[in-house]
Design an enzyme around this catalytic site. Structure first.
Site, PDB file in Angstrom:
ATOM      1  CG  ASN A  13      11.638   6.279  48.351  1.00 16.08           C
ATOM      2  OD1 ASN A  13      11.674   6.027  47.150  1.00 16.08           O
ATOM      3  ND2 ASN A  13      11.406   5.359  49.286  1.00 16.08           N
ATOM      4  CD1 TRP A  14      10.131  11.443  44.102  1.00 15.81           C
ATOM      5  CD2 TRP A  14      10.822  11.068  42.001  1.00 15.81           C
ATOM      6  NE1 TRP A  14      10.584  12.638  43.596  1.00 15.81           N
ATOM      7  CE2 TRP A  14      11.014  12.437  42.309  1.00 15.81           C
ATOM      8  CE3 TRP A  14      11.186  10.600  40.742  1.00 15.81           C
ATOM      9  CZ2 TRP A  14      11.558  13.339  41.377  1.00 15.81           C
ATOM     10  CZ3 TRP A  14      11.727  11.497  39.825  1.00 15.81           C
ATOM     11  CH2 TRP A  14      11.906  12.848  40.143  1.00 15.81           C
ATOM     12  CE  LYS A  15       7.789   5.287  49.863  1.00 15.26           C
ATOM     13  NZ  LYS A  15       6.971   4.872  50.999  1.00 15.26           N
ATOM     14  CG  HIS A  99      12.208   1.849  51.530  1.00 12.72           C
ATOM     15  ND1 HIS A  99      10.903   1.397  51.502  1.00 12.72           N
ATOM     16  CD2 HIS A  99      12.159   3.149  51.900  1.00 12.72           C
ATOM     17  CE1 HIS A  99      10.104   2.402  51.829  1.00 12.72           C
ATOM     18  NE2 HIS A  99      10.837   3.474  52.077  1.00 12.72           N
ATOM     19  CD  GLU A 101       7.417   1.295  50.483  1.00 15.67           C
ATOM     20  OE1 GLU A 101       8.025   1.712  49.486  1.00 15.67           O
ATOM     21  OE2 GLU A 101       6.878   2.069  51.313  1.00 15.67           O
ATOM     22  CD  GLU A 171      11.821   5.605  55.481  1.00 13.93           C
ATOM     23  OE1 GLU A 171      11.358   6.678  55.090  1.00 13.93           O
ATOM     24  OE2 GLU A 171      11.913   4.612  54.742  1.00 13.93           O
ATOM     25  N   GLY A 177       3.438   6.079  54.851  1.00 13.10           N
ATOM     26  CA  GLY A 177       2.261   6.171  53.983  1.00 13.10           C
ATOM     27  C   GLY A 177       0.938   6.100  54.714  1.00 13.10           C
ATOM     28  CB  SER A 217       3.360  10.203  57.813  1.00 19.52           C
ATOM     29  OG  SER A 217       2.713   9.030  57.331  1.00 19.52           O
ATOM     30  N   GLY A 238       8.392  10.357  51.461  1.00 20.21           N
ATOM     31  CA  GLY A 238       7.754   9.608  50.385  1.00 20.21           C
ATOM     32  C   GLY A 238       6.729  10.465  49.666  1.00 20.21           C
ATOM     33  N   GLY A 239       5.456  10.301  50.021  1.00 17.37           N
ATOM     34  CA  GLY A 239       4.350  10.972  49.337  1.00 17.37           C
ATOM     35  C   GLY A 239       4.547  12.465  49.124  1.00 17.37           C
TER      36      GLY A 239
HETATM   37  P1  13P Z   1       5.734   8.509  53.315  1.00 18.27           P
HETATM   38  O1  13P Z   1       6.421   9.837  53.502  1.00 18.27           O
HETATM   39  O2  13P Z   1       4.824   8.479  52.134  1.00 18.27           O
HETATM   40  O3  13P Z   1       5.122   8.033  54.591  1.00 18.27           O
HETATM   41  O4  13P Z   1       6.906   7.446  52.949  1.00 18.27           O
HETATM   42  C1  13P Z   1       8.024   7.379  53.746  1.00 18.27           C
HETATM   43  C2  13P Z   1       9.049   6.545  53.078  1.00 18.27           C
HETATM   44  O5  13P Z   1       8.905   5.325  53.002  1.00 18.27           O
HETATM   45  C3  13P Z   1      10.220   7.201  52.500  1.00 18.27           C
HETATM   46  O6  13P Z   1      11.206   6.279  52.153  1.00 18.27           O
END
Ligand code: 13P
Length: 255
Positions: A13-15, A99, A101, A171, A177, A217, A238-239
């Protein structure tokens, strides 16, 4: 049914990260490393504005490409929103729904989730429906209650025959993050709860078709251990999905 009877699903997920040229470079690199897609499913959830370009580059590979959100109506006065058919039109084959966020930064309520998941399925988009508790909810012993409430809302319009197209992502909000991954025990416990809930809701056969991903993470050095947990069928990253150097070892967690 053992959890490895479900095909591992590794999703990035690139956000709201990367730019057009770095996005396309990353897709090219990952595409070049993927096999025929027979033994694992790999997908990126990309900013909607890059979907058309990214899907064009991904074409001819088993790489899945999805949007990060949708609105459940087909058209209308919904400024700033995207209809499921619009995501399809620019090549997306899947979508994230609910999600963390979206829920916590943009205050999307539970009440929208069932219609969003249904709209995705009806438009032939594979949904990953995301759930997870906040730190306060975990500290208050409410993890199970929160996850079940989110499952109830998101799966309210799910039918048995949808099961093979549905994915759930657990999640925990406090692990996203932050560099703080949930422990193996915590992940195992929540994933078991989710599977049990699915069995009650859909029956054993259908419930066993639903994949449950862990996110929060995920890094190259914890991917293998997380994937070894019962009922962890994949990872939502994510990251670490923003660079080939960190994402490829996660895709290849078992090599
Ligand atoms: P991180 O891997 O950066 O913690 O993000 C997780 C996430 O929200 C994937 O959708």
């Amino acid at each position: 049914m053992t959890h490895r009877s479900r095909k591992p699903y590794i999703a990035g997920n690139w956000k709201m990260n990367l730019d057009r040229s770095r996005s396309l470079d990353l897709i090219k690199t990952v595409k070049g490393r993927l096999g025929d897609g027979g033994d694992r499913e790999v997908a990126f959830f990309v900013p909607a504005i890059y979907l058309a370009d990214v899907t064009a580059v991904a074409q001819g590979s088993p790489l899945g490409v999805g949007g990060q959100n949708l609105w459940y109506e087909a058209n209308g006065a919904f400024t700033g929103e995207l209809a499921p058919r619009m995501l399809r039109e620019v090549g997306a084959d899947r979508v994230l729904i609910g999600h963390s966020e979206r829920r916590h930064v943009f205050h999307e309520p539970d009440e929208w989730m069932g219609r969003k998941v249904r709209a995705a399925l009806d438009a032939d988009l594979l949904p990953i429906y995301c759930i997870g508790e906040t730190l306060d909810e975990r500290k208050a012993g409410k993890t199970e209650r929160v996850c079940k409430r989110q499952l109830e809302s998101g799966c309210e319009k799910i039918r048995t025959e949808d099961a093979h197209r549905l994915t759930i992502a657990y999640e925990p909000v406090w692990a996203i993050g932050t560099g703080e991954t949930a422990t193996i025990d915590q992940v195992g416990q929540v994933h078991r709860t989710i599977r049990k809930w699915l069995v009650q809701r859909l029956g054993e056969d259908a419930a066993n078709l639903v994949r449950i991903l862990y996110g929060g993470s995920v890094k190259p050095d914890n991917a293998k251990d997380l994937m070894a947990v019962d009922n962890v069928d994949g990872l939502l990253v994510g990251g670490a999905s923003l660079q080939a150097e960190t994402f490829l070892p996660i895709i290849e967690f078992d090599r």
